[in-house]
Design an enzyme around this catalytic site. Structure first.
Site, PDB file in Angstrom:
ATOM      1  CG  HIS A 153      -2.078  -0.884   1.034  1.00 60.50           C
ATOM      2  ND1 HIS A 153      -3.328  -0.615   0.484  1.00 60.50           N
ATOM      3  CD2 HIS A 153      -2.080  -2.360   1.235  1.00 60.50           C
ATOM      4  CE1 HIS A 153      -4.197  -1.833   0.826  1.00 60.50           C
ATOM      5  NE2 HIS A 153      -3.480  -2.868   1.018  1.00 60.50           N
ATOM      6  CG  ASP A 361       0.230   9.126   0.617  1.00 58.03           C
ATOM      7  OD1 ASP A 361      -0.015   8.170   0.846  1.00 58.03           O
ATOM      8  OD2 ASP A 361      -0.543  10.170   0.850  1.00 58.03           O
TER       9      ASP A 361
HETATM   10  P1  ADQ Z   1      -2.851   6.289   4.657  1.00 62.17           P
HETATM   11  O1  ADQ Z   1      -1.611   6.535   4.918  1.00 62.17           O
HETATM   12  O2  ADQ Z   1      -3.632   5.944   5.854  1.00 62.17           O
HETATM   13  O3  ADQ Z   1      -2.991   4.880   3.848  1.00 62.17           O
HETATM   14  P2  ADQ Z   1      -4.866   7.682   2.605  1.00 62.17           P
HETATM   15  O4  ADQ Z   1      -4.762   6.839   1.439  1.00 62.17           O
HETATM   16  O5  ADQ Z   1      -5.114   9.323   2.518  1.00 62.17           O
HETATM   17  O6  ADQ Z   1      -3.499   7.413   3.803  1.00 62.17           O
HETATM   18  O7  ADQ Z   1      -6.067   6.989   3.362  1.00 62.17           O
HETATM   19  C1  ADQ Z   1      -6.540   7.469   4.701  1.00 62.17           C
HETATM   20  C2  ADQ Z   1      -7.805   6.868   5.012  1.00 62.17           C
HETATM   21  O8  ADQ Z   1      -8.061   7.364   6.223  1.00 62.17           O
HETATM   22  C3  ADQ Z   1      -9.052   7.489   4.035  1.00 62.17           C
HETATM   23  O9  ADQ Z   1      -9.988   6.644   3.702  1.00 62.17           O
HETATM   24  C4  ADQ Z   1      -9.530   8.839   4.879  1.00 62.17           C
HETATM   25  O10 ADQ Z   1     -10.796   8.907   4.719  1.00 62.17           O
HETATM   26  C5  ADQ Z   1      -9.094   8.479   6.164  1.00 62.17           C
HETATM   27  N1  ADQ Z   1      -9.165   9.488   7.151  1.00 62.17           N
HETATM   28  C6  ADQ Z   1      -7.967  10.196   7.047  1.00 62.17           C
HETATM   29  N2  ADQ Z   1      -7.601  10.991   7.957  1.00 62.17           N
HETATM   30  C7  ADQ Z   1      -8.915  10.904   8.619  1.00 62.17           C
HETATM   31  C8  ADQ Z   1      -9.616  11.773   9.613  1.00 62.17           C
HETATM   32  N3  ADQ Z   1      -9.037  12.955  10.077  1.00 62.17           N
HETATM   33  N4  ADQ Z   1     -10.836  11.465  10.058  1.00 62.17           N
HETATM   34  C9  ADQ Z   1     -11.500  10.202   9.609  1.00 62.17           C
HETATM   35  N5  ADQ Z   1     -10.908   9.756   8.632  1.00 62.17           N
HETATM   36  C10 ADQ Z   1      -9.755   9.871   8.026  1.00 62.17           C
HETATM   37  C11 ADQ Z   1      -2.225   3.962   3.161  1.00 62.17           C
HETATM   38  C12 ADQ Z   1      -0.993   4.483   2.261  1.00 62.17           C
HETATM   39  C13 ADQ Z   1      -1.786   5.368   1.149  1.00 62.17           C
HETATM   40  C14 ADQ Z   1      -2.836   4.412   0.423  1.00 62.17           C
HETATM   41  C15 ADQ Z   1      -3.524   3.656   1.426  1.00 62.17           C
HETATM   42  C16 ADQ Z   1      -4.473   2.770   0.738  1.00 62.17           C
HETATM   43  O11 ADQ Z   1      -0.280   5.440   3.121  1.00 62.17           O
HETATM   44  O12 ADQ Z   1      -0.763   6.098   0.268  1.00 62.17           O
HETATM   45  O13 ADQ Z   1      -3.452   5.282  -0.425  1.00 62.17           O
HETATM   46  O14 ADQ Z   1      -2.921   3.105   2.273  1.00 62.17           O
HETATM   47  O15 ADQ Z   1      -3.748   1.962   0.020  1.00 62.17           O
END
Ligand code: ADQ
Length: 470
Positions: A153, A361
């Site tokens: 991921h 990311d």
């Molecule tokens: P993350 O690093 O956690 O994931 P991201 O892809 O942005 O990053 O996913 C975050 C998830 O958490 C989103 O669904 C978002 O809605 C939720 N989230 C973030 N902040 C939040 C908040 N304040 N309150 C509620 N929900 C929140 C890892 C990798 C990424 C990759 C994903 C999926 O680092 O690059 O995209 O896995 O593969």
């Protein structure tokens, strides 16, 4: 159809808080037999060898417990203090303690031993993320001959960063024990290929100077997505509308600039606030006309580098407040808590600009969720880091170098001034890409490629990486 076994560090919890990934895989598991396997979240002195099955909201979940010491070395230690920073090219933030690797390995062995007795010969196994890179090796060492796929991921590192990881050669050999390795972006596959073609493993750690044979492993990019149409519906739901109304009362005519992230140094949060500071400094006409909301709940806060990122962000927000706030106007709000998806969807819909500016990311699902939540008749603008995997699919975003805060400040200005027809044009392209790459399509594509040879699509290709080592 063969059963599907999904394996991840944590099993999904109860309730509606589940993220898009859990929802998508839950849907996939509902369509075919199988179960989800992983750590229960419980720390005990003497874990049982066998996994416990539990029905969690209709999903069959097999869980094991871990000891406190193993969990620390495997999770906070090797996974999140070595692999996470190195894979995100932040070697300066890595802490290397040699013994963590043993804990990482031990937990992977424990996963394999508990999972093996639950497997049928034709089960397809889908392993998720950097915590579990050795799992296929450990399962194969115990005799498993199943099709096993791995999905990373987070970004795949450059060779230099990889060589800085203790036992990197063993880890790459572990990857070669999978039938299919999926990455987020083409740049990750390119970094992997670069490593595979020019291996010069360190002789100081792992098995010295033996090249890794990737000839039986297929490697490709499978960009993950969200469910943009679900976010479109959610963004006009009563819960989202409640959040919108609540915010509109406070914002009045001010345009909302939104950031939503886990509090993590990879997300570029201090740089983002600095870019906003420059926007206000360079364009006084925006003062009182805009408001920045950064939502960033703490994560992994037992790790020192995460506490330091939190402190840096506090200081940066304080600086901007001190410089621009007036008795009746605040330039920004910083909220350190998580929100449910409906509230997030409301915030996304209200925001005229989403600032998604990670330093690096894997994908960034917030970008996808923001796109899905827009009002088609009056959409906002996505300002996106070119170092997010999302940049490969979202050509309708304004792309920025997040390290260059002048550039990000200028992108913010352009976004705030953008006329409606250009916003609609960009958003239409973004929404098209978000739909094409939605999470269901992602899971289907990966599993189709991982299916046993007799049912695999004709597009299956073998990549030969017979590496040569000096
Ligand atoms: P993350 O690093 O956690 O994931 P991201 O892809 O942005 O990053 O996913 C975050 C998830 O958490 C989103 O669904 C978002 O809605 C939720 N989230 C973030 N902040 C939040 C908040 N304040 N309150 C509620 N929900 C929140 C890892 C990798 C990424 C990759 C994903 C999926 O680092 O690059 O995209 O896995 O593969």
């Amino acid at each position: 159809m063969s059963r599907l076994i999904v394996v991840s560090n944590r099993t999904p919890g109860k309730g509606p808080a589940a993220g898009g990934l859990a929802i998508a895989l839950r849907k996939t598991l509902a369509e075919r037999e199988g179960f989800w396997f992983g750590w229960s979240g419980r720390l005990v002195d003497q874990p049982d060898r066998e996994a416990r099955f539990e029905d969690i909201d209709g999903l069959s979940v097999a869980q094991i417990d871990l000891t406190r010491d193993d969990h620390h070395d495997y999770y906070a230690g090797f996974s999140n203090s070595i692999l996470w920073p190195s894979f995100h090219l932040r070697l300066d933030l890595a802490t290397i303690e040699a013994h963590w690797y043993e804990g990482y390995r031990r937990v992977n062995v424990q996963f394999a031993r508990a999972l093996l007795p639950l497997l049928k010969p034709d089960d397809v196994i889908w392993v998720h993320d950097y915590h579990l890179m050795p799992l296929a090796s450990e399962l194969r060492n115990l005799g498993a001959r199943n099709r096993i796929g791995f999905y990373l991921h987070i970004p795949f590192p450059t060779s230099d960063a990889l060589y800085a990881i203790p036992h990197h050669n063993d880890l790459m050999r572990d990857l070669s024990r999978y039938d299919l390795v999926g990455m987020q972006a083409k740049r990750d596959v390119a970094a992997f290929t670069e490593f595979a073609d020019h291996q010069s493993p360190s002789s100081l750690s792992g098995n010295p100077l033996k090249s890794v044979d990737f000839s039986r492993t297929e490697v490709d990019s499978f960009p993950i997505g969200s469910d943009p149409d679900a976010f479109a519906r959610l963004s006009v739901s009563p819960a989202a509308t409640k959040m919108v109304k609540r915010m509109e009362r406070v914002l009045r005519e001010q345009k909302l600039i939104l950031g939503v992230d886990r509090l993590d140094y990879s997300k570029g949060l201090p740089q983002r606030v600095e870019a906003y500071e420059k926007l206000l400094a360079n364009n006084s006409r925006f003062r009182r006309q805009v408001h920045m909301l950064q939502v960033a709940p703490p994560s992994r806060d037992t790790i020192k580098e995460y506490q330091e990122t939190s402190d840096a962000l506090d200081a940066m927000c304080g600086r901007v407040m001190g410089r621009f706030a007036e008795p009746d106007w605040q330039p920004l709000t910083y909220v350190k808590r998580a929100y449910g998806q409906p509230s997030l969807a409301g915030l996304y819909r209200l925001a005229k600009v989403a600032l998604v500016t990670p330093l690096r990311d894997g994908m960034n699902l917030v970008a996808h969720e923001y796109v899905g939540s827009q009002n088609p008749a009056d959409p906002g603008v996505l300002v996106l880091s070119r170092f997010a995997g999302a940049a490969e699919i979202f050509d309708g975003a304004i792309e920025v170098n997040p390290f260059d805060t002048d550039e990000t400040a200028e992108a913010l200005r352009i976004a705030l001034d953008m006329p409606l027809d250009e916003r609609i044009d960009r958003w239409t392209r973004l929404m098209h890409a978000a739909r094409e790459h939605n999470v269901d399509a992602w899971a289907a594509r990966f599993l189709e490629r991982l299916a046993p040879a007799t049912t695999a699509g004709s597009g299956t290709r073998d990549i030969l990486y017979l590496a040569s080592v000096a």
